[in-house]
Scaffold this motif. Structure first.
Motif, PDB file in Angstrom:
ATOM      1  N   PRO A   1       0.709  -1.274  -0.035  1.00  0.00           N
ATOM      2  CA  PRO A   1      -0.054   0.144  -0.148  1.00  0.00           C
ATOM      3  C   PRO A   1       0.972   1.121  -0.078  1.00  0.00           C
ATOM      4  O   PRO A   1       0.387   2.261  -0.612  1.00  0.00           O
ATOM      5  CB  PRO A   1      -0.650  -0.475   1.361  1.00  0.00           C
ATOM      6  N   ALA A   2       1.772   1.144   0.555  1.00  0.00           N
ATOM      7  CA  ALA A   2       2.684   2.632   0.768  1.00  0.00           C
ATOM      8  C   ALA A   2       3.375   2.658  -0.648  1.00  0.00           C
ATOM      9  O   ALA A   2       3.403   3.872  -1.100  1.00  0.00           O
ATOM     10  CB  ALA A   2       3.872   2.153   1.609  1.00  0.00           C
ATOM     11  N   TYR A   3       3.861   1.750  -1.393  1.00  0.00           N
ATOM     12  CA  TYR A   3       4.082   2.087  -2.895  1.00  0.00           C
ATOM     13  C   TYR A   3       2.970   2.566  -3.638  1.00  0.00           C
ATOM     14  O   TYR A   3       3.206   3.571  -4.539  1.00  0.00           O
ATOM     15  CB  TYR A   3       4.885   1.211  -3.394  1.00  0.00           C
ATOM     16  N   LEU A   4       2.047   1.789  -3.584  1.00  0.00           N
ATOM     17  CA  LEU A   4       0.862   2.087  -4.226  1.00  0.00           C
ATOM     18  C   LEU A   4       0.159   3.651  -4.072  1.00  0.00           C
ATOM     19  O   LEU A   4      -0.128   4.341  -5.032  1.00  0.00           O
ATOM     20  CB  LEU A   4      -0.440   1.264  -4.200  1.00  0.00           C
TER      21      LEU A   4
ATOM     22  N   VAL B   1      -5.374   7.931  -2.766  1.00  0.00           N
ATOM     23  CA  VAL B   1      -4.321   8.061  -2.028  1.00  0.00           C
ATOM     24  C   VAL B   1      -4.459   8.123  -0.464  1.00  0.00           C
ATOM     25  O   VAL B   1      -3.611   7.334   0.278  1.00  0.00           O
ATOM     26  CB  VAL B   1      -3.459   9.441  -2.406  1.00  0.00           C
ATOM     27  N   ALA B   2      -5.371   8.665  -0.009  1.00  0.00           N
ATOM     28  CA  ALA B   2      -5.709   8.821   1.321  1.00  0.00           C
ATOM     29  C   ALA B   2      -6.006   7.579   1.989  1.00  0.00           C
ATOM     30  O   ALA B   2      -5.590   7.046   3.021  1.00  0.00           O
ATOM     31  CB  ALA B   2      -7.017   9.971   1.468  1.00  0.00           C
ATOM     32  N   ALA B   3      -6.920   6.718   0.800  1.00  0.00           N
ATOM     33  CA  ALA B   3      -6.957   5.420   1.712  1.00  0.00           C
ATOM     34  C   ALA B   3      -5.913   4.550   1.643  1.00  0.00           C
ATOM     35  O   ALA B   3      -5.515   3.697   2.772  1.00  0.00           O
ATOM     36  CB  ALA B   3      -8.236   4.755   0.907  1.00  0.00           C
ATOM     37  N   LEU B   4      -5.098   4.470   0.648  1.00  0.00           N
ATOM     38  CA  LEU B   4      -3.855   3.610   0.738  1.00  0.00           C
ATOM     39  C   LEU B   4      -2.800   4.082   1.863  1.00  0.00           C
ATOM     40  O   LEU B   4      -2.168   3.134   2.340  1.00  0.00           O
ATOM     41  CB  LEU B   4      -3.237   3.881  -0.629  1.00  0.00           C
TER      42      LEU B   4
END
Length: 391
Positions: free
Chosen positions: A207-210, A379-382
């Motif tokens: 998730p951090a990279y996504l 982006v906020a959700a990831l």
């Protein structure tokens, strides 16, 4: 990748020459932005010309943006600056569409080789505090993009050959940039056993990279609008035809982005992401409101806020990717995120340009804003998911 064990003072002495070259290269890439209306082509043709640049960047990042990790920084930077020089000469040779397409494509090829390579080179040459690297690399990259439009717009307003003089000036600056990089020390020992492979789009997982990749895509979508369609909109719809005004608008947008990145140096990546998401979302809504009201003031305020948020968000994305990558993959990791960012530049410019052929540009931008807000929500959700996973 093997870093050369040169003395810090020697390395530090090469920091400013590389910063100068980085700034010149990025500035040159946006010189045509305020000049597009002078070429006399319709909006769709301008977006195709701009897309040729973005395609060049993407192809270059895919094929060569990561190679400096293995063969050396200067061996990539000097040929890349040479490509920029070739593009400047092409711009001087004529104003036909094939010439513009070729010049922009070659410019993109050079920029794709420069962005990640110069960023990594500055990091390795930095003999001062980490803050110096962040401030200077930001000023050279994002600030350089704004500087090119300002210089071109102002020069074009006061000379008899507005489609030649800006490029002639940058011919001399690019020659100086090549000399500057040649004087800087190499920081990577070439790997004799290196076997070439194209850039991997995802240097990192989870998730951090996504979140970082989606953030970079959203950020550069805004930049794509301002370096392709915005100058024509300001001249045609808002009736401000001065090239200096067009250049100043794009400069203010990118300058605001660079300033926001600099002012948030001390914040954590999580705080930067939150601030960037909020500012870009509010700025995007304000920008579209200004377009509906035909208000240059509201339009510019929204653009400044959106670009500031985009700059902070992109900086957070770069920080996240750099933290996820090993030292040996630094150039490749940066090239991967720049690849995604410049892909957004091409997609946004082309999508807006194609849609504007049959639909009013204000309506197109309204839908573009809705898509952008959806990306920011993703982006906020990831980001939240990655934070919960590491807690």
């Amino acid at each position: 990748m093997a870093l050369l064990e040169t003395r810090v003072p020697t390395r530090s002495a090469g920091f400013w020459p590389v910063a100068f070259a980085f700034t010149v290269a990025m500035a040159f890439s946006t010189v045509p932005a305020p000049l597009y209306p002078l070429y006399g082509y319709p909006t769709f043709t301008v977006t195709v010309v701009f897309a040729a640049y973005a395609v060049g960047v993407v192809v270059s990042l895919l094929l060569a943006g990561h190679v400096s990790d293995q063969i050396g920084r200067r061996r990539i930077l000097i040929p890349a600056l040479g490509l920029e020089l070739v593009a400047a000469v092409l711009f001087l040779s004529g104003t036909s569409l094939p010439v513009l397409l070729a010049a922009r494509l070659i410019t993109g090829l050079g920029v794709g080789m420069i962005t990640a390579t110069a960023t990594a080179h500055l990091l390795e040459l930095n003999g001062g505090s980490p803050a110096r690297f962040e401030i200077v690399s930001t000023a050279a990259n994002i600030g350089g993009l704004g500087l090119g439009t300002l210089v071109a717009g102002v020069i074009a307003s006061f000379v008899d050959s507005p489609l030649r003089t800006p490029y002639l000036i940058f011919v001399f600056l690019l020659v100086a940039a090549i000399a500057a990089v040649s004087s800087a020390p190499e920081t990577v020992r070439p790997d004799p056993g290196y076997r070439y492979r194209p850039q991997r789009v995802t240097t990192g997982r989870g998730p951090a990279y996504l979140a970082a990749a989606t953030g970079a895509f959203a950020a550069f979508s805004v930049f794509g609008f301002f370096t392709s369609v915005a100058p024509g909109f300001v001249a045609g719809t808002l009736h401000h035809e001065s090239r200096a005004v067009a250049g100043l608008i794009v400069f203010v947008v990118f300058g605001g982005s660079a300033a926001a990145q600099t002012l948030t140096t001390g914040l954590s990546a999580r705080r930067r992401t939150t601030l960037g998401l909020t500012a870009q979302a509010v700025g995007t809504v304000t920008l579209v409101t200004g377009m509906h009201q035909a208000s240059l003031t509201v339009f510019l305020l929204g653009g400044l806020l959106a670009a500031a948020g985009a700059g902070v968000l992109f900086k957070a994305s770069i920080g996240t990717v750099a933290a996820l990558a090993t030292t040996a993959e630094r150039g490749a990791a940066l090239a991967g995120i720049f690849l995604i960012a410049y892909l957004a530049l091409a997609v946004s410019a082309l999508a807006i340009g194609i849609a504007a052929v049959t639909t009013p540009v204000i309506t197109v931008m309204t839908w573009f804003a809705a898509a952008l807000l959806s990306m920011l929500a993703t982006v906020a959700a990831l980001t939240r998911q990655s934070s919960n996973g590491s807690a």
